[in-house]
Design an enzyme around this catalytic site. Structure first.
Site, PDB file in Angstrom:
ATOM      1  N   ASP A   1      -2.068 -26.529  17.373  1.00 54.48           N
ATOM      2  CA  ASP A   1      -2.997 -25.441  17.079  1.00 54.48           C
ATOM      3  C   ASP A   1      -2.431 -24.091  17.540  1.00 54.48           C
ATOM      4  OD1 ASP A   1      -5.272 -23.951  16.624  1.00 54.48           O
ATOM      5  OD2 ASP A   1      -6.582 -25.177  17.889  1.00 54.48           O
TER       6      ASP A   1
ATOM      7  N   GLY B   1      -4.767 -21.730   7.871  1.00 50.02           N
ATOM      8  CA  GLY B   1      -4.384 -21.392   6.500  1.00 50.02           C
ATOM      9  C   GLY B   1      -3.644 -20.069   6.377  1.00 50.02           C
TER      10      GLY B   1
ATOM     11  N   ASP C   1     -12.606 -22.484  11.839  1.00 52.09           N
ATOM     12  CA  ASP C   1     -13.354 -23.673  12.255  1.00 52.09           C
ATOM     13  C   ASP C   1     -14.645 -23.881  11.455  1.00 52.09           C
ATOM     14  OD1 ASP C   1     -11.392 -23.544  14.111  1.00 52.09           O
ATOM     15  OD2 ASP C   1     -12.696 -23.815  15.841  1.00 52.09           O
TER      16      ASP C   1
HETATM   17  C1  GLA Z   1      -9.401 -24.217  17.540  1.00 48.03           C
HETATM   18  C2  GLA Z   1      -9.323 -25.283  16.452  1.00 48.03           C
HETATM   19  C3  GLA Z   1     -10.425 -26.304  16.706  1.00 48.03           C
HETATM   20  C4  GLA Z   1     -10.244 -26.925  18.088  1.00 48.03           C
HETATM   21  C5  GLA Z   1     -10.217 -25.832  19.156  1.00 48.03           C
HETATM   22  C6  GLA Z   1      -9.806 -26.385  20.518  1.00 48.03           C
HETATM   23  O1  GLA Z   1     -10.582 -23.481  17.478  1.00 48.03           O
HETATM   24  O2  GLA Z   1      -9.451 -24.713  15.196  1.00 48.03           O
HETATM   25  O3  GLA Z   1     -10.388 -27.315  15.710  1.00 48.03           O
HETATM   26  O4  GLA Z   1      -9.044 -27.662  18.115  1.00 48.03           O
HETATM   27  O5  GLA Z   1      -9.285 -24.810  18.829  1.00 48.03           O
HETATM   28  O6  GLA Z   1      -9.782 -25.413  21.515  1.00 48.03           O
END
Ligand code: GLA
Length: 487
Positions: free
Chosen positions: A252, A291, A312
């Site tokens: 991430d 994306g 998210d």
């Molecule tokens: C981001 C990701 C989420 C999750 C959080 C964890 O917001 O997009 O899916 O993994 O981090 O902190």
């Protein structure tokens, strides 16, 4: 601080507040402020997908507590985030108590200006790892548990997945998202925090159930939740995970945005792609960078098996539909081995009705999205289980041709989407996004079919009669009819 690390640096002087708000994704300088008694407002300047925006954080001081409702960037249309508000994980103000720091496994805050820059590899194409021939299926801890996740819960979820029929319909990966990380030891090996006493033992347990274990990290020095990330430790982390028996990595972007720009993203992800390959263990590589930076073009080259296409998701009809119905342009990038990921499932988390969750699962199935459940599998009502384990809908998602659905027609609240299936068949979803029942029609000619095909309703598990030239379903509000059409 909830599930996202947010740091404020505030200075009050001459009736003004200066300083910054720091999200995992970047610093937002305070450009204006207002103080009114014990209340205040901070206007910050923040970045959203390349655009600079202004947003306001509000706060108040009550005795020895300071409350702040943070300012978040407004995401562009189709990237999620209900109406540009804060991410769903963040509810209400953050509360700080004077002299009482919150005990936490989060890493200490970091001076990004004095961070040593690591070298990025020259771009190359990493050959496919041969994994994820069909979209990965599993469960991830984030949507339900956020950073409140531990060894016991993960074991119980594995038990539930194995015993309640989910494993038998194809769910495989149990993925621990953010919040497992502790500190690095003297040799640089990242250790789990006290919620996870022994990762190897946990992986052995999950494997003994016929399932696989996934984990989470960031190419930045910190994850989105403020835990230790893999920056500069890619090789040792990949080796550590391989030695534990990890089978899947969600990687991430988060604080990497404070170190690198979007043009460097491919090389940054390649660094971990190479490290995973050198670890000697087959590990699914799931990119999470919302994306950005035309990831569909280079995702496969860095060895990715999936990439997030949005910000998210949250457990609302608005968030789910704004993401799901905006995915048509991503369709050409899906293929066996690498998939578009419009974020994980919210089915069963309680914020939507059964028909809305049916719409959610149908959309993700036809988009050839990874089917990663995000609810508490231990306490699943029959109606949730019926959605998550519908074999005929899962078969559409797992179809070996590996094509993603595209929008065929849109007429007000009514949309028809089509996914090409193996052997000349199609999955056709007739959606009604409106709040009253509506007829939704499809003409065989629009599928380039001349004779009336066979039609099967995949939620009702029934063969349907069709007309010479097309098919019409009466679709209830916020619901869908999903049919399989075959010559
Ligand atoms: C981001 C990701 C989420 C999750 C959080 C964890 O917001 O997009 O899916 O993994 O981090 O902190």
């Amino acid at each position: 601080m909830g599930d996202l690390e947010i740091v404020y640096e505030l200075k009050v002087e001459d009736g003004k507040i200066t300083g910054s708000q720091k999200l995992p994704f970047g610093d937002a300088p305070i450009v204006a402020s207002k103080i009114d008694g014990d209340r205040f407002e901070l206007t910050v300047e923040l970045e959203s997908f390349g655009d600079m925006q202004k947003a306001t954080a509000k706060g108040k001081i009550v005795g020895d507590t300071l409350e702040i409702t943070p300012a978040f960037p407004k995401p562009p249309e189709g990237t999620g985030g209900p109406s540009g508000g804060p991410p769903a994980i963040f509810s209400g103000p953050m509360v700080f108590h004077r002299g009482k720091p919150t005990p936490s496994n989060r890493a200490p805050s970091l001076d990004y200006n004095s961070l040593e820059k690591i070298a990025l590899p020259a771009l190359r194409e990493i050959p496919s790892n041969g994994l994820a021939a069909t979209p990965p299926m599993g469960w991830n801890s984030w949507n339900k548990f956020h950073t409140d996740i531990d060894d016991k819960t993960v074991r119980e979820i594995a038990d539930a997945m194995a015993s309640f029929g989910m494993r038998d319909v194809g769910y495989q990966y149990i993925i621990i998202d953010d919040g497992w990380e502790g500190r690095r030891d003297d040799s640089g090996r990242l250790q789990p925090n006290s919620n996870f006493p022994n990762m190897k033992a946990l992986a052995d347990y999950v494997h003994s159930k016929g399932l696989k274990l996934g984990i989470y990290s960031s190419p930045g020095p910190r994850t989105c939740g403020g835990f230790v990330g893999s920056y500069g430790h890619e090789e040792i982390d990949a080796k550590t995970w391989a030695s534990w028996g990890i089978d899947y990595l969600k990687y991430d972007w988060c604080s990497a945005s404070r170190v690198w720009n979007d043009d460097q993203m491919q090389a940054v992800y390649q660094r971990m792609g190479e490290a995973l390959r050198a670890s000697g263990r087959p590990i699914v590589f799931a990119l999470c960078q919302y994306g950005r930076a035309r990831v569909g073009d280079w995702g496969p080259k860095v060895g990715a098996n999936s990439w997030r296409t949005t910000l998210d998701i949250s457990d609302t009809w608005q968030s789910m539909t704004s993401i799901g119905f905006s995915q048509s342009n991503w369709a050409p990038f899906a293929a066996p081995g690498h998939w578009n990921d419009p974020d994980m499932l919210e089915v069963g988390n309680g914020g939507m009705s059964t028909s809305e969750y049916r719409t959610h699962f149908t959309l993700w199935a036809i988009l050839a999205a990874p089917l990663i459940a995000g609810n508490d599998l231990r306490n699943m009502p029959a109606k949730t289980k019926a959605i998550l384990t519908n074999k005929e809908v899962i078969a559409v998602n797992q179809d070996k041709l590996g094509r993603a659905a595209e929008s065929l027609s849109k007429n007000g609240d009514v949309e028809v989407w089509v996914k090409s299936l193996d052997a000349g068949a199609y999955a056709v979803a007739l959606f009604n996004r409106g709040s009253a029942p509506a007829p939704v029609s499809l003409r065989w000619a629009s599928l380039e079919m001349t004779a009336a095909p066979k039609v099967r309703d995949l939620w009702e598990h029934a063969e349907l009669r069709s007309d010479e030239d097309g098919f019409t379903a009466n679709v209830p509000a916020h619901d869908v009819v999903l049919i399989r059409v075959s010559p």
